[in-house]
Design an enzyme around this catalytic site. Structure first.
Site, PDB file in Angstrom:
ATOM      1  N   GLU A   1       0.859  -1.184   0.000  1.00  0.00           N
ATOM      2  CA  GLU A   1       0.000   0.000   0.000  1.00  0.00           C
ATOM      3  C   GLU A   1       0.892   1.230   0.000  1.00  0.00           C
ATOM      4  O   GLU A   1       1.945   1.244   0.624  1.00  0.00           O
ATOM      5  CB  GLU A   1      -0.889   0.005   1.253  1.00  0.00           C
TER       6      GLU A   1
ATOM      7  N   LYS B   1       3.533 -16.750  -1.389  1.00  0.00           N
ATOM      8  CA  LYS B   1       2.933 -15.536  -0.850  1.00  0.00           C
ATOM      9  C   LYS B   1       3.011 -15.491   0.682  1.00  0.00           C
ATOM     10  O   LYS B   1       3.483 -14.521   1.280  1.00  0.00           O
ATOM     11  CB  LYS B   1       1.465 -15.452  -1.302  1.00  0.00           C
TER      12      LYS B   1
ATOM     13  N   ALA C   1      13.843  -0.473  12.354  1.00  0.00           N
ATOM     14  CA  ALA C   1      13.227  -0.729  13.660  1.00  0.00           C
ATOM     15  C   ALA C   1      12.175   0.341  13.926  1.00  0.00           C
ATOM     16  O   ALA C   1      12.254   1.451  13.402  1.00  0.00           O
ATOM     17  CB  ALA C   1      14.292  -0.702  14.740  1.00  0.00           C
TER      18      ALA C   1
ATOM     19  N   CYS D   1      -2.081  -6.755   6.046  1.00  0.00           N
ATOM     20  CA  CYS D   1      -1.466  -7.991   5.542  1.00  0.00           C
ATOM     21  C   CYS D   1      -0.601  -8.721   6.566  1.00  0.00           C
ATOM     22  O   CYS D   1      -0.898  -9.856   6.916  1.00  0.00           O
ATOM     23  CB  CYS D   1      -0.644  -7.678   4.306  1.00  0.00           C
TER      24      CYS D   1
ATOM     25  N   LYS E   1      -2.335 -10.164   9.734  1.00  0.00           N
ATOM     26  CA  LYS E   1      -3.306 -11.205   9.347  1.00  0.00           C
ATOM     27  C   LYS E   1      -2.594 -12.435   8.765  1.00  0.00           C
ATOM     28  O   LYS E   1      -2.893 -13.570   9.138  1.00  0.00           O
ATOM     29  CB  LYS E   1      -4.260 -10.604   8.306  1.00  0.00           C
TER      30      LYS E   1
ATOM     31  N   ARG F   1      -5.923  -0.156   9.346  1.00  0.00           N
ATOM     32  CA  ARG F   1      -6.017  -1.524   9.852  1.00  0.00           C
ATOM     33  C   ARG F   1      -4.745  -1.915  10.607  1.00  0.00           C
ATOM     34  O   ARG F   1      -3.643  -1.765  10.093  1.00  0.00           O
ATOM     35  CB  ARG F   1      -6.308  -2.498   8.706  1.00  0.00           C
TER      36      ARG F   1
HETATM   37  C1  UGA Z   1       2.925  -5.998   2.602  1.00  0.00           C
HETATM   38  C2  UGA Z   1       4.040  -6.566   1.719  1.00  0.00           C
HETATM   39  O1  UGA Z   1       5.181  -5.700   1.784  1.00  0.00           O
HETATM   40  C3  UGA Z   1       3.571  -6.694   0.271  1.00  0.00           C
HETATM   41  O2  UGA Z   1       4.589  -7.317  -0.512  1.00  0.00           O
HETATM   42  C4  UGA Z   1       2.311  -7.587   0.239  1.00  0.00           C
HETATM   43  O3  UGA Z   1       1.794  -7.687  -1.073  1.00  0.00           O
HETATM   44  C5  UGA Z   1       1.256  -6.969   1.128  1.00  0.00           C
HETATM   45  O4  UGA Z   1       1.770  -6.863   2.468  1.00  0.00           O
HETATM   46  C6  UGA Z   1       0.052  -7.882   1.082  1.00  0.00           C
HETATM   47  O5  UGA Z   1       0.174  -9.034   1.484  1.00  0.00           O
HETATM   48  O6  UGA Z   1      -0.983  -7.470   0.552  1.00  0.00           O
HETATM   49  P1  UGA Z   1       1.924  -3.567   3.093  1.00  0.00           P
HETATM   50  O7  UGA Z   1       1.161  -4.205   4.211  1.00  0.00           O
HETATM   51  O8  UGA Z   1       1.200  -2.662   2.166  1.00  0.00           O
HETATM   52  O9  UGA Z   1       2.621  -4.687   2.160  1.00  0.00           O
HETATM   53  O10 UGA Z   1       3.053  -2.669   3.741  1.00  0.00           O
HETATM   54  P2  UGA Z   1       4.626  -2.745   4.025  1.00  0.00           P
HETATM   55  O11 UGA Z   1       5.288  -1.619   3.339  1.00  0.00           O
HETATM   56  O12 UGA Z   1       5.177  -4.079   3.769  1.00  0.00           O
HETATM   57  O13 UGA Z   1       4.655  -2.424   5.589  1.00  0.00           O
HETATM   58  C7  UGA Z   1       4.000  -3.253   6.534  1.00  0.00           C
HETATM   59  C8  UGA Z   1       4.291  -2.773   7.928  1.00  0.00           C
HETATM   60  O14 UGA Z   1       5.633  -3.049   8.293  1.00  0.00           O
HETATM   61  C9  UGA Z   1       4.093  -1.270   8.155  1.00  0.00           C
HETATM   62  O15 UGA Z   1       3.432  -1.075   9.374  1.00  0.00           O
HETATM   63  C10 UGA Z   1       5.508  -0.725   8.226  1.00  0.00           C
HETATM   64  O16 UGA Z   1       5.615   0.433   8.998  1.00  0.00           O
HETATM   65  C11 UGA Z   1       6.245  -1.898   8.845  1.00  0.00           C
HETATM   66  N1  UGA Z   1       7.684  -1.930   8.542  1.00  0.00           N
HETATM   67  C12 UGA Z   1       8.114  -2.129   7.264  1.00  0.00           C
HETATM   68  C13 UGA Z   1       8.606  -1.789   9.573  1.00  0.00           C
HETATM   69  O17 UGA Z   1       8.251  -1.609  10.757  1.00  0.00           O
HETATM   70  N2  UGA Z   1       9.949  -1.844   9.274  1.00  0.00           N
HETATM   71  C14 UGA Z   1      10.398  -2.039   8.013  1.00  0.00           C
HETATM   72  O18 UGA Z   1      11.634  -2.099   7.819  1.00  0.00           O
HETATM   73  C15 UGA Z   1       9.454  -2.189   6.986  1.00  0.00           C
END
Ligand code: UGA
Length: 427
Positions: A149, A200, A248, A256, A259, A323
């Site tokens: 997202e 996935k 961090a 995602c 869940k 979410r």
């Molecule tokens: C995630 C995956 O990155 C996508 O590849 C996948 O398609 C998607 O889930 C899904 O299954 O639909 P998304 O949830 O949109 O995508 O967001 P991310 O950018 O991955 O971040 C997820 C969470 O991790 C956020 O709360 C972010 O702040 C956190 N995060 C991310 C960290 O705390 N540290 C990081 O280094 C990276």
């Protein structure tokens, strides 16, 4: 395929479905997108965008004549052979994925080889096999999505890889999906359905593991006086580790990771295997959000009556998605300790107002910080780096920043008169 049914069908126009529909239209295909939500379909048909996602408005506008939005499944079935299933699979109370919306789609499809169901919804491994047992003549392809997202359009148009899982008998559909994605580049992984489903789930679980891992390293770094951002920089240069997903912070949220990690843990458990590592990943993530309160108490003592400002509410920047956002837990915990919570988010405030009772919503970061005893940076919106921090220090009751995303520059903040606490950085 005949002229009349060569449009692409998309069922479910949430984040994944709308981006999929808009991007296939942009590649020159006619798309018929269906959703049961009449209000959403009416809005999209009138050219109104129903979510905040960079680039989506332009795509929808540019491709209006190729896109049809409808609530009528028969219209989709009449004009398409390939049907991309993009409905959501939210967690049930037990933590398993709720497949009722997927089942509703399957029930509409004849078992006669006319249509192919292309599964983009995240489903437990084994779902494809179940559907194939139920409707053996229905072509079935697993084509999981890896969109993030906030950068979903870019991710769709520039994929690292495209996974296409199919069994014998569904080759025509798998070939057609490959053909659709070919102009986008990205490595193709052609495999069986169960492996595609696991790719996935395992990818999300691995990324979540990286985040919980670096959060634990951050917590240890605080004990030993190391700076986790330096540790991550040094680790990430090892090509076997890589630099991404080593930031961090307050833990992962969104629709995602929470869940899908729970669903994979449950899936393993249902098959008699205890997925110990993933269980810890989830637990570390829960505790990580709550550690912030200790940091506040270190500076402020008891939080009762204190005014705490949350900067950012969405689970990450560039989205209004709330979410599993850390702000939900934080605000509840702060209120539980008797603190008053003020909040500002550039786009998520409207969605958040339904979820955060008794929170004072400000229309700017400066307004949220007025007379606050502390600011907690929850979401790393770029505008927070540009705030006039030195001036804001004078407007707060206590010049204290807890940077929950290690996003701000500690030296400049301290120079501006703030006590600064990051996650895993020396105090
Ligand atoms: C995630 C995956 O990155 C996508 O590849 C996948 O398609 C998607 O889930 C899904 O299954 O639909 P998304 O949830 O949109 O995508 O967001 P991310 O950018 O991955 O971040 C997820 C969470 O991790 C956020 O709360 C972010 O702040 C956190 N995060 C991310 C960290 O705390 N540290 C990081 O280094 C990276």
């Amino acid at each position: 395929m005949s002229e009349s049914n060569d449009a692409i069908g998309v069922v479910g126009v949430g984040w994944v479905g709308l981006v999929t529909a808009a991007c296939f239209a942009d590649l020159g295909r006619d798309v018929v997108a269906m959703d049961v939500d009449e209000a959403k379909v009416a809005a999209l048909s009138a050219g109104q965008v129903t979510m905040h996602e960079p680039g989506i408005e332009e795509l929808l506008e540019r491709n209006r004549e190729r896109l049809t939005f409808t609530t009528d499944m028969d219209e989709v079935l009449g004009r398409t052979r390939l049907l991309f299933c993009c409905v959501d699979t939210p967690p049930t109370y037990s933590g398993d994925a709720d497949l009722s919306r997927v089942q509703a789609v399957v029930s509409k499809l004849a078992d006669d080889g006319t249509h192919a169901l292309v599964m983009k919804s995240t489903v437990p491994a084994g779902t494809g096999a179940t559907i194939r047992r139920e409707k053996p003549s229905l072509a079935y392809v697993s084509c999981p999505e890896f969109l993030k997202e906030g950068s979903a359009v870019q991710d769709f148009l520039h994929p690292d890889r495209v996974v296409v899982g199919a069994e014998e008998g569904s080759d025509w559909a798998a070939d057609a999906v490959e053909e659709l994605y070919r102009p986008l580049g990205g490595k193709l992984v052609r495999t069986d359905v169960a492996s595609a489903e696991m790719i996935k789930l395992a990818s999300n679980a691995f990324l979540a593991t990286k985040i919980s891992f670096i959060n634990e390293i951050a917590n240890v770094s605080e004990e030993v006086g190391a700076d986790v951002t330096e540790v991550a920089r040094g680790m990430g240069l090892d090509t076997r580790i890589g630099p991404s997903f080593l930031s961090a912070g307050l833990g992962f949220g969104g629709s995602c990771f929470p869940k899908d990690t729970t669903a994979l843990k449950q899936l393993a458990g249902n098959s008699g295997y205890h997925f110990q590592l993933l269980t810890s990943v989830i637990e570390v993530n829960e505790l990580q959000k709550r550690r912030v309160l200790k940091k506040l108490e270190k500076h402020l003592g008891k939080l009762a009556g204190k005014r705490i400002a949350l900067l950012g509410l969405a689970f990450k920047p560039n989205t209004d998605d709330m979410r599993e956002a850390s702000s939900l837990v934080l605000s509840a915990r702060l209120q539980g300790e008797g603190a008053k919570v003020a909040a500002y988010d550039p786009v998520a405030a409207e969605r958040a107002s339904e979820l955060l009772p008794d929170v004072e919503f400000a229309d700017s970061a400066a307004a949220a910080l007025e007379n606050a005893d502390a600011a907690i940076l929850v979401t790393e919106w770029p505008e927070f780096a540009e705030l006039p921090w030195a001036e804001l220090a004078g407007r707060m009751s206590t010049a204290l920043v807890i940077d929950g995303r290690n996003f701000l520059d500690p030296a400049s903040l301290r120079e501006a008169g703030f006590a600064y606490e990051g996650i895993g950085r020396p105090g």
